[in-house]
Structure formats: structure tokens, C-alpha cells
Design a protein around this motif. Structure first.
Motif, PDB file in Angstrom:
ATOM      1  N   GLN A 115       7.814  38.400   3.562  1.00  0.00           N
ATOM      2  CA  GLN A 115       8.411  37.539   4.581  1.00  0.00           C
ATOM      3  C   GLN A 115       7.345  36.760   5.338  1.00  0.00           C
ATOM      4  OE1 GLN A 115      11.699  36.828   5.121  1.00  0.00           O
ATOM      5  NE2 GLN A 115      10.778  35.272   6.446  1.00  0.00           N
ATOM      6  N   ALA A 116       6.227  37.420   5.661  1.00  0.00           N
ATOM      7  CA  ALA A 116       5.148  36.737   6.388  1.00  0.00           C
ATOM      8  C   ALA A 116       4.543  35.618   5.545  1.00  0.00           C
ATOM      9  CB  ALA A 116       4.072  37.751   6.787  1.00  0.00           C
ATOM     10  N   TYR A 117       4.300  35.890   4.260  1.00  0.00           N
ATOM     11  CA  TYR A 117       3.752  34.849   3.375  1.00  0.00           C
ATOM     12  C   TYR A 117       4.725  33.664   3.264  1.00  0.00           C
ATOM     13  CZ  TYR A 117      -0.075  37.809   1.644  1.00  0.00           C
ATOM     14  OH  TYR A 117      -1.207  38.568   1.524  1.00  0.00           O
ATOM     15  N   ARG A 118       5.996  33.959   3.122  1.00  0.00           N
ATOM     16  CA  ARG A 118       6.979  32.873   2.993  1.00  0.00           C
ATOM     17  C   ARG A 118       7.030  32.017   4.256  1.00  0.00           C
ATOM     18  NH1 ARG A 118      11.706  36.337  -0.176  1.00  0.00           N
ATOM     19  NH2 ARG A 118      10.942  35.893  -2.303  1.00  0.00           N
ATOM     20  N   THR A 119       6.927  32.672   5.412  1.00  0.00           N
ATOM     21  CA  THR A 119       6.911  31.906   6.663  1.00  0.00           C
ATOM     22  C   THR A 119       5.693  31.001   6.708  1.00  0.00           C
ATOM     23  OG1 THR A 119       8.075  33.698   7.805  1.00  0.00           O
ATOM     24  CG2 THR A 119       6.911  32.094   9.175  1.00  0.00           C
ATOM     25  N   PHE A 120       4.543  31.541   6.323  1.00  0.00           N
ATOM     26  CA  PHE A 120       3.319  30.733   6.328  1.00  0.00           C
ATOM     27  C   PHE A 120       3.426  29.564   5.350  1.00  0.00           C
ATOM     28  CE2 PHE A 120      -0.839  29.873   4.370  1.00  0.00           C
ATOM     29  CZ  PHE A 120      -1.512  29.388   5.484  1.00  0.00           C
ATOM     30  N   LEU A 121       4.012  29.800   4.184  1.00  0.00           N
ATOM     31  CA  LEU A 121       4.110  28.746   3.173  1.00  0.00           C
ATOM     32  C   LEU A 121       5.059  27.624   3.585  1.00  0.00           C
ATOM     33  CD1 LEU A 121       4.049  30.948  -0.055  1.00  0.00           C
ATOM     34  CD2 LEU A 121       2.359  29.211   0.598  1.00  0.00           C
ATOM     35  N   GLU A 122       5.888  27.868   4.589  1.00  0.00           N
ATOM     36  CA  GLU A 122       6.706  26.776   5.122  1.00  0.00           C
ATOM     37  C   GLU A 122       5.816  25.734   5.792  1.00  0.00           C
ATOM     38  OE1 GLU A 122       9.605  28.450   7.698  1.00  0.00           O
ATOM     39  OE2 GLU A 122      10.607  29.605   6.113  1.00  0.00           O
ATOM     40  N   TRP A 123       4.689  26.161   6.363  1.00  0.00           N
ATOM     41  CA  TRP A 123       3.737  25.227   6.976  1.00  0.00           C
ATOM     42  C   TRP A 123       2.744  24.683   5.945  1.00  0.00           C
ATOM     43  CZ3 TRP A 123       4.807  29.478  10.455  1.00  0.00           C
ATOM     44  CH2 TRP A 123       5.425  29.078  11.645  1.00  0.00           C
ATOM     45  N   GLN A 124       2.285  25.571   5.065  1.00  0.00           N
ATOM     46  CA  GLN A 124       1.278  25.158   4.081  1.00  0.00           C
ATOM     47  C   GLN A 124       1.761  25.525   2.671  1.00  0.00           C
ATOM     48  OE1 GLN A 124      -2.856  25.995   4.876  1.00  0.00           O
ATOM     49  NE2 GLN A 124      -2.508  26.221   7.074  1.00  0.00           N
ATOM     50  N   PRO A 125       2.687  24.771   2.135  1.00  0.00           N
ATOM     51  CA  PRO A 125       3.301  25.141   0.847  1.00  0.00           C
ATOM     52  C   PRO A 125       2.345  25.122  -0.332  1.00  0.00           C
ATOM     53  CG  PRO A 125       3.991  22.942   1.551  1.00  0.00           C
ATOM     54  CD  PRO A 125       3.264  23.543   2.703  1.00  0.00           C
ATOM     55  N   ASP A 126       1.188  24.499  -0.207  1.00  0.00           N
ATOM     56  CA  ASP A 126       0.248  24.412  -1.326  1.00  0.00           C
ATOM     57  C   ASP A 126      -0.918  25.388  -1.194  1.00  0.00           C
ATOM     58  OD1 ASP A 126       1.719  22.337  -2.501  1.00  0.00           O
ATOM     59  OD2 ASP A 126       0.696  20.831  -1.277  1.00  0.00           O
ATOM     60  N   ASN A 127      -0.869  26.275  -0.216  1.00  0.00           N
ATOM     61  CA  ASN A 127      -1.978  27.199  -0.010  1.00  0.00           C
ATOM     62  C   ASN A 127      -2.035  28.211  -1.153  1.00  0.00           C
ATOM     63  OD1 ASN A 127      -3.271  29.811   1.064  1.00  0.00           O
ATOM     64  ND2 ASN A 127      -3.815  28.306   2.636  1.00  0.00           N
ATOM     65  N   LEU A 128      -3.111  28.151  -1.945  1.00  0.00           N
ATOM     66  CA  LEU A 128      -3.220  28.976  -3.148  1.00  0.00           C
ATOM     67  C   LEU A 128      -3.305  30.461  -2.821  1.00  0.00           C
ATOM     68  CD1 LEU A 128      -3.478  29.127  -6.208  1.00  0.00           C
ATOM     69  CD2 LEU A 128      -5.947  28.797  -5.951  1.00  0.00           C
ATOM     70  N   LEU A 129      -4.084  30.810  -1.800  1.00  0.00           N
ATOM     71  CA  LEU A 129      -4.230  32.224  -1.452  1.00  0.00           C
ATOM     72  C   LEU A 129      -2.904  32.831  -1.011  1.00  0.00           C
ATOM     73  CD1 LEU A 129      -7.663  32.338   0.411  1.00  0.00           C
ATOM     74  CD2 LEU A 129      -7.091  33.307  -1.819  1.00  0.00           C
ATOM     75  N   ALA A 130      -2.127  32.084  -0.245  1.00  0.00           N
ATOM     76  CA  ALA A 130      -0.822  32.588   0.189  1.00  0.00           C
ATOM     77  C   ALA A 130       0.119  32.751  -1.004  1.00  0.00           C
ATOM     78  CB  ALA A 130      -0.212  31.656   1.229  1.00  0.00           C
ATOM     79  N   LYS A 131       0.054  31.809  -1.922  1.00  0.00           N
ATOM     80  CA  LYS A 131       0.888  31.913  -3.133  1.00  0.00           C
ATOM     81  C   LYS A 131       0.516  33.164  -3.924  1.00  0.00           C
ATOM     82  CE  LYS A 131       1.914  26.998  -3.946  1.00  0.00           C
ATOM     83  NZ  LYS A 131       1.718  25.870  -4.877  1.00  0.00           N
ATOM     84  N   GLU A 132      -0.802  33.402  -4.075  1.00  0.00           N
ATOM     85  CA  GLU A 132      -1.238  34.578  -4.825  1.00  0.00           C
ATOM     86  C   GLU A 132      -0.886  35.860  -4.074  1.00  0.00           C
ATOM     87  OE1 GLU A 132      -2.180  34.481  -7.785  1.00  0.00           O
ATOM     88  OE2 GLU A 132      -2.590  32.374  -8.044  1.00  0.00           O
ATOM     89  N   GLY A 133      -1.000  35.826  -2.733  1.00  0.00           N
ATOM     90  CA  GLY A 133      -0.615  36.989  -1.947  1.00  0.00           C
ATOM     91  C   GLY A 133       0.862  37.302  -2.091  1.00  0.00           C
ATOM     92  N   LEU A 134       1.687  36.243  -2.050  1.00  0.00           N
ATOM     93  CA  LEU A 134       3.128  36.422  -2.234  1.00  0.00           C
ATOM     94  C   LEU A 134       3.425  36.975  -3.617  1.00  0.00           C
ATOM     95  CD1 LEU A 134       6.065  36.046  -1.329  1.00  0.00           C
ATOM     96  CD2 LEU A 134       5.916  33.663  -2.114  1.00  0.00           C
ATOM     97  N   LYS A 135       2.785  36.396  -4.626  1.00  0.00           N
ATOM     98  CA  LYS A 135       2.994  36.864  -6.000  1.00  0.00           C
ATOM     99  C   LYS A 135       2.574  38.328  -6.147  1.00  0.00           C
ATOM    100  CE  LYS A 135       1.600  34.020  -9.144  1.00  0.00           C
ATOM    101  NZ  LYS A 135       0.678  33.293 -10.077  1.00  0.00           N
ATOM    102  N   GLY A 136       1.399  38.663  -5.559  1.00  0.00           N
ATOM    103  CA  GLY A 136       0.919  40.036  -5.646  1.00  0.00           C
ATOM    104  C   GLY A 136       1.836  41.018  -4.947  1.00  0.00           C
TER     105      GLY A 136
END
Length: 657
Positions: A115-136
């Protein structure tokens, strides 16, 4: 605007007058220098003093910075709570949600991290580290329901103290000395680290005794350990040169690390000497690892030219000039890649928080292809990895060794764990018996795999045997014994990573007596073979192929009903039907003959028949006179036994040429 002015005034007041002499500027300087333990305590004092409503914005900033300290100290529960406080007080940096996701992931709280990663990706949808964190995190949540790998990971208690112990490394191929980094209370020096709050780390060693048992660790001998932080070592292939990481500390400079070398003389180590890679006083360089051939030194650094965070680099030890190279984007990410370990010149283990993982640093294996232009990276999975930091691996014999992890430690202290991959126990076992269920003495079983394996075993006195197998291999087995026909079977072992015992029995036909062919069926009062006879007849054809020098006579027998002449004609036609089928199935007609015996050869009760029909004593001949003495319901059973198809070996010297 009024709110912003008030915030600035509070900030200036804190910085100028302090809070019981504790200044925000002091805490910020401690954080900037990497003194996370001291900074966290200073921020905590300031945070506790900010109780007024108008101080909420500043309280959010202090909570965020305090969370950063806890995160750096691997105190993930405290970091999560502080990031949540920063968000609650409306700290304006969206990175609070990213770091909250990281901390929650490191706690193993994957749904909240998602949930925290998804909230962050609403601001920075292209952030690679957040995407990998969400995937992990999503993969880790799913992995809870999946079967773990077969690795067994245990706390190696003999090496561990009540503080941090990590980064184990064998001295050489003898595998009888294990070096590691420790912050136990007996290390050199009295000062505690401003970074961790523990004593500054030293290098210790444990040795095996004559029984192969690890002994209590001791400080390494010589001039190696000092008042500074030393640790995270590796060795040249001959074990005479140590590469180690040392912390660079100066009152007017940020904390960083550099690589040093030490020379071995007998059992002592010389004072460390700095290993120059590049003339850079700003970049951190540590976690050295020498390739098995001694050619390259791999290490972790945040020097310019990388992909973000800390990257893994290497330099040619034989010719350093111009040889420095980054391992590239297949290995390195915008996150941190650290603790390389070269198991071979093309297989590297390392830790990363940039590739998808279970939380914190995860262990990965990278394999380079034959052309050395591509790395494939694989997460080691559970239980080698955990939601905490997992790093600093070293291998001993086979798939065993040691690693470092802070899994399950509330204070974030690292400890040394042993690991091993137990050998898979894949076997095939069974019995070799004759048609009467008697063990076949001295039966020989051969098993050949398409992996090139070739095994041979003599069955035990009870006819039993057992072979070790490999996963995913196709096998051909052949059983035989003097006086018996060979029998062949084929099968393929499973590819699942789990213990397995396959069962297969061999029933050998004796050469010197007639052998009943089970499951041969004819239409009533006819010689026509019924379709359900096909399996038994095909097996008969395979047996002939497995014994190419054998000739046989097929015989058919009837019960006592009908005239002798009729039964002989019927049985003769039935025996010929079997021969015709075998010829059509590819058996050379010169190897086959047939005869119908009618009711002239009543069956004698064998051990096998007695086991199936205990009312008939072993050795009894089922003659017409005996059958007629039986109760009516048992007469039909006896007639059924007499109605049979058999074969008898007539020669073992057939030569098709």
C-alpha cells in the motif's frame, strides 16, 4: 504563508537557542556525517520537545530524519513508526511513503508495504526502485504460500556474540579457518561507534580442531585490528594477502570506507595499508572480493559513473591501469549492490536492495554466459533470504557455507548463519522374483541413464535391490540371472526438488519350466483373442526382444469340460493365435512354435497360486478327479486355473544370421 513563516521561526529558534542545549543543526550534522546512532538520539530529544500544535510541521521533519537514522541502523520497526509519524504530521516529501514501504517490507509486513509503495507511485509512477519494491513485496507475500527451497539455514551460535557478527570468509581451500567481522564487547578499543552505537568492529577468526569442530573465535594476531572499524575481508587465492574494509573517520569529514591490504606471516597479519583504486576522497569503496584465479578484485562503491546508490565494480589486480569497470545494469540498479563473492570466474553472489526481494538486502546469484556479455540474476529465495538484511555469503564444501543476516533481531544486529543444501535422496528400489514369487538368487540389475550414468548391483538374498538416482533423468533397467530370461523396464525420474523413492519389481521367467502368460483372453468356445489381451501380448513381444537368442513354444490348455479331441483342437488354434499376434508384432517366426495340449496337462498349485487361492494346497495337481471332489463353487475356480496360456523356452542359442 503565515504557516510557512511560523515554521521558519520555530526552525530558527530551535537552531539558535537549542532545546535543552540540543540543537537541530547538531543532529543534522551528525546525520550528514553518517553518525546515525548519535543523530537518532539527538533527533529523539528534539522530537519529544515539540509538543505544541504549531510545531507539527517541524515535528514531521524531525520524525522523517529520525526515521532515516533508524533505517540506516536496520531498526526497521522504529523506522516504520517514525515514517508514519512524519506522514501523520504532513511532512511534504513523498519519499516518506517510499521509505515507509522499504521499512515495512524489511519487517515482513508485505500488505502494508504494498500500500505504501502504491501511494508513492501515484506521485512518481516511473520510479524504478519503488516499482521493484512493489514487485518484491507482492512476490514475497505470494511466496509465503509457496514451498521454500531445500536449503537449511541455522544460527551458527559459536561465532555469534550479543552484538553484531557478520561477513564470514574462509581463509583458503583448506576450509579450516573462518574470518569474520565482530563488534563484540572484547574488541580492540573502548570508543563506541557514532554510526552504530556499538564498539568499533574488529576481525576475528575461528579455527577447526583436529576433530573438525569449530573453536571459539579469537582476535586475529598481529597489527591488523585498531581503534578504527575493520572488517569485511577476503583473501588472495594463496591466503597470504587479506583485502579488508576500513572506516575513514575525521572530525571534519563524512564517514566513509576504503579498501586496505594486510600481509600474512605465519599466523600474524601486518598493519593495514591502503589499496589505491582511484584518487577519490569522496567516494566509498569497500566489500572486497578476489576472483578465484586472483586476477580481479570486485568491490562495492558509490563512485561516479554508476547506476545509483552503491554499485559493484572490479579492477584487474595484475594490470590496474585503465582496468576499472562497472559490472553494468544487469547487476547494478538505482539501489545498492554490495558484498560481492566470486564463487567462480563467471558465478557471483551479491546482495542488493534494488532487485526485487523480500526486504532489506537480499542475496542473489549472477551467472555470466559463455561469451561473457550477459549476466542472469536470480534471487536465492526463502529461507536463504528473509525480510531483513541477508548478505556476506561464503561457500565451503558443495552447497554449504555461511551467510550474514539480521533476520528476527529487533535491534537490527547482524549474525552469522550456516546453510546447507541437503543431498537429494532419490532412489529406486524393489525385488527380483520368479513367476512363483520366490526371490531369484544372484540376480543382476543394471541401470543406465541418459545422463551417462551406468550402475550395476547384485540383488540381496531376499531379492531386494536399491539404486541412487538423479533428478529428471531417463533410465533403462535390465534384470537377469542364470537360468532366467532378462526383463527390461524404462522410466524417468521426476524433476521436483524433493526426496523420492521409486518402486519397481522384476518378475523373471525361468528357462527350465513352463511360464503362464497372465491376462490372455479368448471369446467363448473360440480361438479369437479378445482386445484386453493386447497389453499382455505386447509385453510378451518385448520380452522376446530383450532375449534375442531365445526360442519358445507357446502352449494353450483347457479345462476338463468337452471331449479330448475338441479340447486339443481348440487349444491348438488358441496357441496359434498367440503366435500369429507375436509375428505381427515383429517377432521372428523362426523363434516361435505352438501346441495345444487340451486338458492333458493339469496345473500344479504353485506358491503364487496358493497365495491367491489358499483353499488349494501348494503342490496339488488340479486333475479332473481332484476337481470333482471339490464343492461346486470351488470347481469353477480350479477349472479357471487350468484354462491358461503358457510358454516354454526351447532354446537359448538362436542366431538370426
Amino acid at each position: 504563508m503565515k504557516r510557512l513563516i511560523l515554521y521558519i521561526m520555530i526552525l530558527l529558534a530551535i537552531g539558535a537557542t537549542g532545546c535543552k542545549s540540543v540543537k537541530l543543526s547538531d543532529a543534522d550534522e551528525q546525520l550528514e556525517r553518517g553518525e546515525y546512532n548519535d543523530a537518532s538520539k539527538t533527533y529523539r530529544k528534539i522530537y519529544n520537545r515539540l509538543t505544541k500544535r504549531e510545531e507539527r510541521p517541524l515535528r514531521g521533519e524531525v520524525a522523517y530524519k529520525m526515521a532515516t537514522c533508524y533505517r540506516k541502523l536496520n531498526q526497521n520497526a522504529r523506522a516504520s513508526a517514525s515514517y508514519q509519524n512524519a506522514i501523520r504530521y504532513e511532512y511534504p516529501d513523498s519519499m516518506a511513503f517510499y521509505w515507509l514501504g522499504r521499512s515495512l517490507q524489511a519487517e515482513g509486513k508485505y500488505p502494508q508495504a504494498i500500500q505504501a509503495y502504491r501511494t508513492f507511485l501515484e506521485w512518481q509512477p516511473d520510479n524504478l526502485l519503488a516499482k521493484e519494491g512493489l514487485k518484491g513485496s507482492m512476490r514475497a507475500e505470494a511466496a509465503k504460500k509457496e514451498k521454500k527451497s531445500r536449503y537449511v539455514v541455522k544460527n551458527a551460535k559459536i561465532f555469534n556474540s550479543r552484538r553484531a557478527d557478520f561477513a564470514p570468509m574462509y581463509l583458503d581451500k583448506s576450509l579450516d579457518q573462518l574470518y569474520f567481522t565482530t563488534t563484540n564487547e572484547k574488541v580492540t578499543g573502548e570508543n563506541r561507534s557514532e554510526i552504530t552505537g556499538m564498539k568499533k568492529s574488529d576481525i576475528w577468526v575461528s579455527k577447526k580442531n583436529e576433530r573438525g569442530e569449530w573453536q571459539r573465535p579469537e582476535p586475529v594476531e598481529g597489527e591488523l585490528n585498531s581503534e578504527m572499524d575493520e572488517g569485511i575481508v577476503c583473501f588472495s587465492p594463496d591466503g597470504q594477502t587479506m583485502y579488508l574494509t576500513m572506516a575513514r573517520r575525521a572530525p571534519d569529514a563524512n564517514t566513509s570506507v576504503e579498501i586496505y591490504t594486510s600481509k600474512r606471516s605465519d599466523a600474524t597479519w601486518s598493519a593495514p595499508v591502503k589499496f589505491e583504486i582511484i584518487p577519490d576522497t569522496l567516494s566509498a569503496m569497500g566489500h572486497p572480493a578476489v576472483s578465484p584465479d586472483g586476477r580481479f578484485l570486485y568491490f562495492s562503491s558509490d563512485m561516479p559513473g554508476g547506476y545509483g546508490g552503491k554499485d559493484i565494480w572490479r579492477i584487474n589486480l595484475l594490470d590496474r591501469a585503465g582496468s576499472l569497470e562497472n559490472l553494468g545494469p544487469q547487476i547494478n540498479t538505482p539501489g545498492d549492490e554490495m558484498f560481492p563473492y566470486m564463487r567462480s570466474d563467471s558465478v557471483m553472489y551479491f546482495s542488493s536492495d534494488g532487485h526485487p526481494g523480500f526486504g532489506g538486502l537480499d542475496l542473489f546469484v549472477a551467472r555470466q554466459n559463455s561469451t561473457r556479455d550477459f549476466w542472469s540474476v536470480e534471487n536465492l529465495g526463502l529461507p536463504m533470504n528473509s525480510s531483513g538484511d541477508d548478505f556476506g555469503i561464503t561457500f565451503g564444501e558443495g552447497e554449504s557455507g555461511f551467510l550474514s543476516s539480521n533476520r528476527g533481531d529487533a535491534k537490527g544486529y547482524d549474525h552469522i548463519y550456516s546453510f546447507e543444501l541437503p543431498e537429494l535422496k532419490i532412489t529406486i528400489s524393489g525385488w527380483v522374483v520368479d513367476k512363483d514369487d520366490e526371490p531369484v538368487a544372484n540376480a543382476i540389475i543394471r541401470i543406465v541413464g541418459d545422463d551417462g550414468s551406468n550402475q550395476k548391483e547384485v540383488a540381496r538374498d531376499d531379492g531386494s535391490f536399491k539404486f541412487k538416482l538423479e533428478r529428471g533423468v531417463k533410465y533403462v533397467m535390465l534384470a537377469g540371472a542364470p537360468g532366467y530370461l532378462n526383463v527390461k523396464q524404462e522410466f524417468e525420474s521426476d524433476t521436483e526438488e524433493e526426496d523420492a523413492d521409486y518402486g519397481v519389481d522384476f518378475v523373471l521367467a525361468a528357462i527350465n519350466k513352463p511360464q503362464v502368460v497372465e491376462n490372455i483372453f479368448y471369446d467363448f468356445d473360440k480361438a479369437t483373442l479378445r482386445p484386453e489381451s493386447k497389453e499382455a501380448l505386447d509385453e510378451m513381444a518385448r520380452m522376446m526382444a530383450d532375449n534375442p537368442n531365445v526360442t519358445i513354444e507357446m502352449s494353450s490348455h483347457t479345462d476338463r469340460h468337452g471331449s479330448d479331441a475338441y479340447n486339443e483342437r481348440l487349444s491348438d488354434r488358441r496357441a496359434k493365435s498367440v503366435v500369429d499376434y507375436l509375428i505381427a508384432d515383429g517377432v521372428d517366426p523362426r523363434r516361435l512354435s505352438w501346441k495345444g495340449y487340451g486338458e492333458t496337462q493339469p496345473k500344479r498349485v504353485t506358491k503364487r497360486i496358493n497365495k491367491e487361492f489358499p483353499q488349494f494346497e501348494e503342490g496339488t495337481e488340479l486333475t479332473e478327479e481332484f476337481i470333482e471332489s471339490l464343492p461346486e463353487e470351488e470347481q469353477e475356480v480350479a477349472d479357471q486355473i487350468n484354462r491358461r496360456t503358457e510358454f516354454q523356452v526351447t532354446s537359448t542359442t538362436f542366431d538370426m544370421f
